[in-house]
Design an enzyme around this catalytic site. Structure first.
Site, PDB file in Angstrom:
ATOM      1  N   ASP A  88      35.917  42.870  38.550  1.00 45.52           N
ATOM      2  CA  ASP A  88      36.128  42.654  39.985  1.00 45.52           C
ATOM      3  C   ASP A  88      37.618  42.460  40.220  1.00 45.52           C
ATOM      4  O   ASP A  88      38.413  42.560  39.281  1.00 45.52           O
ATOM      5  CB  ASP A  88      35.330  41.432  40.475  1.00 45.52           C
ATOM      6  CG  ASP A  88      35.871  40.117  39.927  1.00 45.52           C
ATOM      7  OD1 ASP A  88      36.831  40.124  39.120  1.00 45.52           O
ATOM      8  OD2 ASP A  88      35.346  39.056  40.316  1.00 45.52           O
ATOM      9  N   ASP A  90      40.219  39.559  42.105  1.00 43.43           N
ATOM     10  CA  ASP A  90      40.211  38.199  42.663  1.00 43.43           C
ATOM     11  C   ASP A  90      41.524  37.907  43.385  1.00 43.43           C
ATOM     12  O   ASP A  90      42.599  38.216  42.861  1.00 43.43           O
ATOM     13  CB  ASP A  90      40.036  37.178  41.531  1.00 43.43           C
ATOM     14  CG  ASP A  90      38.870  37.500  40.606  1.00 43.43           C
ATOM     15  OD1 ASP A  90      37.724  37.201  40.975  1.00 43.43           O
ATOM     16  OD2 ASP A  90      39.110  38.064  39.512  1.00 43.43           O
ATOM     17  N   ASP A 124      36.514  39.120  45.001  1.00 43.74           N
ATOM     18  CA  ASP A 124      36.360  37.690  45.277  1.00 43.74           C
ATOM     19  C   ASP A 124      37.590  37.189  46.012  1.00 43.74           C
ATOM     20  O   ASP A 124      38.716  37.457  45.600  1.00 43.74           O
ATOM     21  CB  ASP A 124      36.231  36.888  43.970  1.00 43.74           C
ATOM     22  CG  ASP A 124      34.878  37.074  43.295  1.00 43.74           C
ATOM     23  OD1 ASP A 124      33.929  37.521  43.979  1.00 43.74           O
ATOM     24  OD2 ASP A 124      34.775  36.765  42.091  1.00 43.74           O
TER      25      ASP A 124
END
Ligand code: ATP
Ligand code: MN
Ligand code: MN
Length: 377
Positions: A204, A206, A301
């Site tokens: 992902d 962040d 995120d």
């Protein structure tokens, strides 16, 4: 050129936060094998044993050259009998029977598939496996009630299991920063997580958002999210509210490892950009010349921190997870302090210690500063 005898002399701290662990791993064969075992142990609710394997793998990652025999490893911390046996098997026979049989087991294979769905933790995966669900197809027809996150996880399964590149991370960063600054002038965004540690790919991306004036960051998350939503960038998002304001026991005393910042776990719709050469096909579907869809789904995120806590948030969200864990263990055991992503609390002095940079936090903990690129434990 170092002889075996000299390798023994390298002093290795048992705390990963006292070791400089770059991304260069001379023992990837061994650490890959060892890192399969925690999954199995944790699946069997044996967290302690899982952590022991992670610590063992982290010590091997730190070693300056490939291990060829277990003899020089005997004096090193964190390498228990079980880990040494696995290492010995691989060095002698090229493979560990335990690791190979784990890899071959139906249970492990199913766990990898199901746990690979965004929104599905080990517990849920385990429950499904017990109910006979091993693959995605049967899950969809099983009548299991899926959460909104899990439905999104299934829909974008292939994309989300495709590593995110640094270029994609930067592209997301531009979008997020633009949105943040437009809803709150002066807002600041920092890339955190694995990419800040120099990783070339991630599962992902962040980001930490803050504002140099304390309090101005309040309400930033919902504004950023609705901005991104209106611009069509979000395929999924779940925002958690912050809870550090109303907590009675103070910011550093959270019992759970989850922090209390306002967070957004999202799935971005990211256009494939120049190298993909996206083209509109007229019927609403846009495809690249190679027939790929012109966009892909990427997990992102976001976390918002007040500037007074942002050094702690930055440190806590840069990882690696083991490095963070070890810093907290060091603080607790060696310094009688409690470290979180919000604050550092000194239990003897009964007060919070302020810090406005990562360097200060390491210093308050009596640790030599380790830059993000060397926190890859
Ligand atoms: P990857 O490249 O796989 O994404 P990563 O190191 O970026 O690796 P993440 O799972 O994205 O891994 O987590 C980044 C950091 O943020 C970790 O240090 C972790 O401790 C912290 N973190 C992640 N989720 C939470 C959460 N819900 N609450 C508190 N901290 C979290
Ligand atoms: Mn990450
Ligand atoms: Mn993350």
């Amino acid at each position: 050129q170092r002889s075996e005898a000299e390798v023994v002399m390298i002093s290795v701290s048992s705390y990963a936060c006292q070791r400089r662990t770059s991304l260069i791993n001379h023992n990837a064969v061994l650490t890959d094998a060892l890192s399969l075992l925690p999954h199995n142990a944790e699946l069997n609710e044996d967290e302690g044993r899982g952590l022991a394997f992670r610590r063992a793998a982290a010590v091997l990652k730190f070693l300056p050259e490939p291990v060829t025999t277990t003899t020089p490893l005997r004096g090193l911390p964190c390498l228990g009998e079980h880990s040494l046996r696995v290492i010995e098997d691989i060095l002698q026979d090229g493979a560990s029977r335990e690791v190979e049989s784990t890899k071959r087991s139906e249970r492990f294979k199913a766990l990898k598939v199901l746990n690979g769905i965004f929104g599905v933790g080990v517990k849920t995966a385990d429950r499904w496996i017990r109910a006979g669900i091993r693959y995605l197809q049967p899950l969809q027809g099983s009548g299991e009630t899926l959460s909104r996150a899990q439905r999104a996880g299934l829909r974008y399964y292939d994309d989300l299991n495709q590593p995110v590149s640094r270029a994609e991370a930067d592209a997301v960063g531009e979008i997020v920063e633009k949105a943040a600054v437009s809803v709150l002038p002066g807002a600041r965004m920092t890339l955190i997580g694995g990419f800040r540690r120099g990783k070339l790919t991630g599962h992902d991306v962040d980001f930490l958002l803050t504002h140099p004036e304390e309090g101005r960051e309040e309400g930033l998350m919902p504004k950023v999210v609705s901005r991104l939503e209106s611009e069509g960038f979000l395929l999924y998002q779940k925002t958690t509210r912050n809870s550090y304001l109303e907590s009675e026991d103070g910011p550093a005393r959270s019992s759970s490892s989850m922090d209390r910042f306002q967070k957004c776990f999202s799935i971005f719709k990211l256009s494939r950009g120049e190298e993909g050469g996206a083209e509109q096909t007229g019927n609403g579907e846009s495809l690249t010349p190679s027939g790929q869809e012109a966009w892909r789904a990427v997990r992102v995120d976001l976390v918002v921190s007040p500037v007074s806590q942002s050094a702690f948030a930055l440190l806590g969200w840069t990882g690696s997870k083991l490095f963070e864990r070890e810093m907290r263990r060091w603080a607790r055991r060696e310094k009688a302090m409690s470290l979180s992503s919000h604050a550092l609390y000194d239990t003897r002095q009964r007060r919070y210690l302020r810090a406005s940079s990562e360097e200060e936090i390491f210093a308050l903990l009596g640790l030599e500063f380790i830059p993000p690129s060397e926190r890859n434990a």
